[in-house]
Design a protein around this motif. Structure first.
Motif, PDB file in Angstrom:
ATOM      1  N   SER A 166       0.841  -1.205   0.000  1.00  0.00           N
ATOM      2  CA  SER A 166       0.000   0.000   0.000  1.00  0.00           C
ATOM      3  C   SER A 166       0.872   1.250   0.000  1.00  0.00           C
ATOM      4  CB  SER A 166      -0.920   0.032   1.231  1.00  0.00           C
ATOM      5  OG  SER A 166      -1.806  -1.070   1.220  1.00  0.00           O
ATOM      6  N   TRP A 169      -1.567   8.229  -1.198  1.00  0.00           N
ATOM      7  CA  TRP A 169      -1.727   9.108  -2.362  1.00  0.00           C
ATOM      8  C   TRP A 169      -2.361  10.419  -1.885  1.00  0.00           C
ATOM      9  CZ3 TRP A 169      -5.574   7.595  -6.844  1.00  0.00           C
ATOM     10  CH2 TRP A 169      -5.619   8.625  -7.794  1.00  0.00           C
ATOM     11  N   ILE A 182      -9.571   2.524 -11.208  1.00  0.00           N
ATOM     12  CA  ILE A 182      -8.164   2.400 -11.597  1.00  0.00           C
ATOM     13  C   ILE A 182      -7.964   1.113 -12.391  1.00  0.00           C
ATOM     14  CG2 ILE A 182      -7.425   1.230  -9.467  1.00  0.00           C
ATOM     15  CD1 ILE A 182      -4.953   3.194  -9.600  1.00  0.00           C
ATOM     16  N   PHE A 195      -6.358  -4.106  -7.648  1.00  0.00           N
ATOM     17  CA  PHE A 195      -6.103  -2.737  -7.188  1.00  0.00           C
ATOM     18  C   PHE A 195      -7.317  -2.222  -6.412  1.00  0.00           C
ATOM     19  CE2 PHE A 195      -4.077  -3.492 -11.277  1.00  0.00           C
ATOM     20  CZ  PHE A 195      -2.742  -3.191 -11.004  1.00  0.00           C
ATOM     21  N   VAL A 197      -8.585   1.552  -4.158  1.00  0.00           N
ATOM     22  CA  VAL A 197      -8.290   2.901  -3.657  1.00  0.00           C
ATOM     23  C   VAL A 197      -9.318   3.232  -2.589  1.00  0.00           C
ATOM     24  CG1 VAL A 197      -8.067   5.346  -4.197  1.00  0.00           C
ATOM     25  CG2 VAL A 197      -7.296   3.624  -5.850  1.00  0.00           C
ATOM     26  N   CYS A 199     -10.666   6.113  -0.308  1.00  0.00           N
ATOM     27  CA  CYS A 199     -10.615   7.581  -0.298  1.00  0.00           C
ATOM     28  C   CYS A 199     -10.880   8.169   1.081  1.00  0.00           C
ATOM     29  CB  CYS A 199     -11.647   8.145  -1.277  1.00  0.00           C
ATOM     30  SG  CYS A 199     -11.349   7.710  -2.991  1.00  0.00           S
ATOM     31  N   LEU A 206      -3.689   3.646  -1.911  1.00  0.00           N
ATOM     32  CA  LEU A 206      -3.654   2.775  -3.079  1.00  0.00           C
ATOM     33  C   LEU A 206      -3.084   1.422  -2.661  1.00  0.00           C
ATOM     34  CD1 LEU A 206      -3.740   2.056  -6.105  1.00  0.00           C
ATOM     35  CD2 LEU A 206      -1.515   3.201  -6.340  1.00  0.00           C
ATOM     36  N   THR A 207      -3.862   0.380  -2.851  1.00  0.00           N
ATOM     37  CA  THR A 207      -3.450  -0.975  -2.459  1.00  0.00           C
ATOM     38  C   THR A 207      -3.326  -1.858  -3.694  1.00  0.00           C
ATOM     39  OG1 THR A 207      -4.546  -0.761  -0.317  1.00  0.00           O
ATOM     40  CG2 THR A 207      -4.034  -2.990  -1.067  1.00  0.00           C
ATOM     41  N   PHE A 225      -6.294   6.152 -14.035  1.00  0.00           N
ATOM     42  CA  PHE A 225      -7.337   6.322 -13.011  1.00  0.00           C
ATOM     43  C   PHE A 225      -8.257   7.472 -13.383  1.00  0.00           C
ATOM     44  CE2 PHE A 225      -4.368   9.587 -11.697  1.00  0.00           C
ATOM     45  CZ  PHE A 225      -5.193  10.599 -11.201  1.00  0.00           C
TER      46      PHE A 225
END
Length: 233
Positions: A166, A169, A182, A195, A197, A199, A206-207, A225
């Motif tokens: 991870s 971002w 993404i 993937f 994300v 938020c 981001l993983t 993305f």
């Protein structure tokens, strides 16, 4: 000193009046009329007369001549039809857009984005809404890219099989209610990763997971993305 006739008796209308008969010392004179003196003629010229009053009266004829009429009011009134005719509609925006291009634009304030579907180009963003960020030292290196869409390049360090990495971002345009789509665009083994994300306000996590069971992967992944603005109410 001149003499006068005291106690003079006038004899009739034919007997002239003189200053002597009036016991005056000399013949009376009348001074010339000055420019600002009030005379009978100036009084008559500036007097308020019936004619002048009638000329300036407010009459039905004058009102009718100068008045705003019902027809004029109706012609210039704001009506529902006029409002609807001048409304900004999707059809008008699409028709006015040059070459019918994308109708989505990011603005200075986060969360305020226009996104409209056109007949030929679909949903998207104007040029200027996107950006890129180069790879960091590792896939876990934090990075900053405050854009609504764009491309992220990751480092080519090893990611073991069935392992998650991870990175933080920073994106000032992201809100906690947003969704980030993404995709793995290029470089590396397509389909070998998942993937996600998550938020938050102004930031996201981001993983990336290597779902290969055969071993480690050392690939500089290139990701595309787009941020979709969301709300919960």
């Amino acid at each position: 000193m001149p003499s006068v006739t005291p106690g003079y008796t006038f004899t009739g209308t034919t007997d002239p009046i003189t200053y002597t008969k009036l016991n005056l010392l000399a013949q009376p004179t009348v001074a010339a009329i000055a420019a600002n003196d009030v005379t009978t003629s100036t009084i008559a010229d500036d007097a308020v007369t019936t004619v002048k009053i009638l000329d300036r009266n407010v009459t039905t004829t004058k009102i009718a001549l100068l008045a705003v009429t019902s027809a004029e009011l109706a012609a210039n009134a704001v009506t529902t039809a006029k409002v609807l005719d001048n409304n900004v509609t999707l059809a008008k925006i699409v028709a006015a857009a040059a070459n019918n291009t994308f109708l989505a634009r990011s603005t200075a304030s986060g969360g305020n984005y226009e996104a409209l579907d056109t007949t030929t180009t679909g949903l998207g963003f104007y040029t200027g809404a996107g950006g890129t960020v180069p790879a960091g030292a590792t896939k876990a290196t934090a990075f900053t890219l405050s854009k609504m869409c764009g491309q992220i390049t990751l480092a080519a360090d090893a990611l073991a099989a069935n392992t998650i990495v991870s990175s933080t971002w920073t994106n000032s345009l992201i809100a906690a209610t947003d969704v980030v789509i993404i995709n793995h665009k290029s470089v590396g083994t397509i389909g070998a990763y998942t993937f996600n994300v998550a938020c938050l306000a102004g930031t996201a996590t981001l993983t990336i997971r290597n779902i290969e069971h055969t071993g480690s992967l050392s690939e500089a992944l290139v990701l595309n993305f787009v941020v979709i603005k969301g709300v919960t109410s």
